[in-house]
Design an enzyme around this catalytic site. Sequence first.
Site, PDB file in Angstrom:
ATOM      1  N   SER A   1       0.830  -1.208   0.000  1.00  0.00           N
ATOM      2  CA  SER A   1       0.000   0.000   0.000  1.00  0.00           C
ATOM      3  C   SER A   1       0.862   1.254   0.000  1.00  0.00           C
ATOM      4  CB  SER A   1      -0.906   0.006   1.229  1.00  0.00           C
ATOM      5  OG  SER A   1      -0.132  -0.107   2.398  1.00  0.00           O
TER       6      SER A   1
ATOM      7  N   HIS B   1      -3.623  -3.780  -5.434  1.00  0.00           N
ATOM      8  CA  HIS B   1      -3.828  -3.353  -4.057  1.00  0.00           C
ATOM      9  C   HIS B   1      -5.277  -3.571  -3.634  1.00  0.00           C
ATOM     10  CE1 HIS B   1      -4.053  -0.087  -0.804  1.00  0.00           C
ATOM     11  NE2 HIS B   1      -3.536  -1.180  -0.290  1.00  0.00           N
TER      12      HIS B   1
ATOM     13  N   GLU C   1      -7.006  -1.514  -6.580  1.00  0.00           N
ATOM     14  CA  GLU C   1      -6.220  -0.560  -7.367  1.00  0.00           C
ATOM     15  C   GLU C   1      -5.206  -1.355  -8.190  1.00  0.00           C
ATOM     16  OE1 GLU C   1      -6.147   3.415  -4.536  1.00  0.00           O
ATOM     17  OE2 GLU C   1      -4.742   1.816  -4.066  1.00  0.00           O
TER      18      GLU C   1
ATOM     19  N   ASN D   1      -4.913   5.740  -0.530  1.00  0.00           N
ATOM     20  CA  ASN D   1      -4.038   6.120   0.587  1.00  0.00           C
ATOM     21  C   ASN D   1      -3.384   7.484   0.392  1.00  0.00           C
ATOM     22  OD1 ASN D   1      -4.499   4.037   2.370  1.00  0.00           O
ATOM     23  ND2 ASN D   1      -3.057   2.684   1.363  1.00  0.00           N
TER      24      ASN D   1
END
Length: 271
Positions: A106, A127, A139, A177
């Site tokens: 991440s 991800h 992702e 994130n």
Amino acid sequence: QVAAASGHTVVLVDQSDEILKKSTKGIEESLKRVTKKKFADKPEAGAEFIEKTLKNLTTSTDAATVVHSTDLVIEAIVENLEVKNQLFKSLDKFAPEHTIFASNTSSLQITKLANSTTRQDRFGGLHFFNPVPMMKLVEVIKTPMTSQKTFESLVDFSKAVGKSPVSCKDTPGFIVNRLLVPYMMEAVRLFERGDASKEDIDVAMKLGAGYPMGPFELLDYVGLDTSKYIIDGWHSLEPNNPLFAPSPLLNKLVEEKKLGKKTGEGFYKYK
């Protein structure tokens, strides 16, 4: 779990049989929860679904042997560049030429991981979000070296396991994130300045922005050590970016081993 449940043959690899037994049991429990909802009025179909899914799943402690007959490797080990690179380097020697490597990192750069192998064109990021059986998003990360064919295969795989893929370049934190971590850090700074209490900040974001958790609850859920690790990494990449500035309070809590839910105390206390 999601790969096995969608008909893929999966080999789960970890360091010891003990960990693998625990993992398999966890998957079984999770499948029971899923089937309770999915097959509420058909318990027989639910039992069949669990049995079928578990048949697709085997375990091993020897990644090098397993990788010989694999089309896709998804790595989800400790967030440490060196350790990940060692693993990919060794698997690269044993994996067939067509095998695609993907990382579930991440916070680390996919390019830096891909560079430890000779298959930069067959390397990307996948991800997933926690808890994976519930969260619909994946992702898919394309580095400058990832081939279009590899990228499309990763998108297709994401759809095949019932997820909704979004794509992003290899930029720190990808999409979620990159927006979420600075937001959580801003919440900590707001509290550090004494502008509002953590309780009020959490209530404000839940009721005002419709978030299921407030930023402090989320930090405790994610783990304060994980959050610190991410922000420290980004800070070293971009030391002048104020969004990535470290937080004295976060550092203090991590030093005191108050890491959130998993240790029973973070910003809040847990029984």
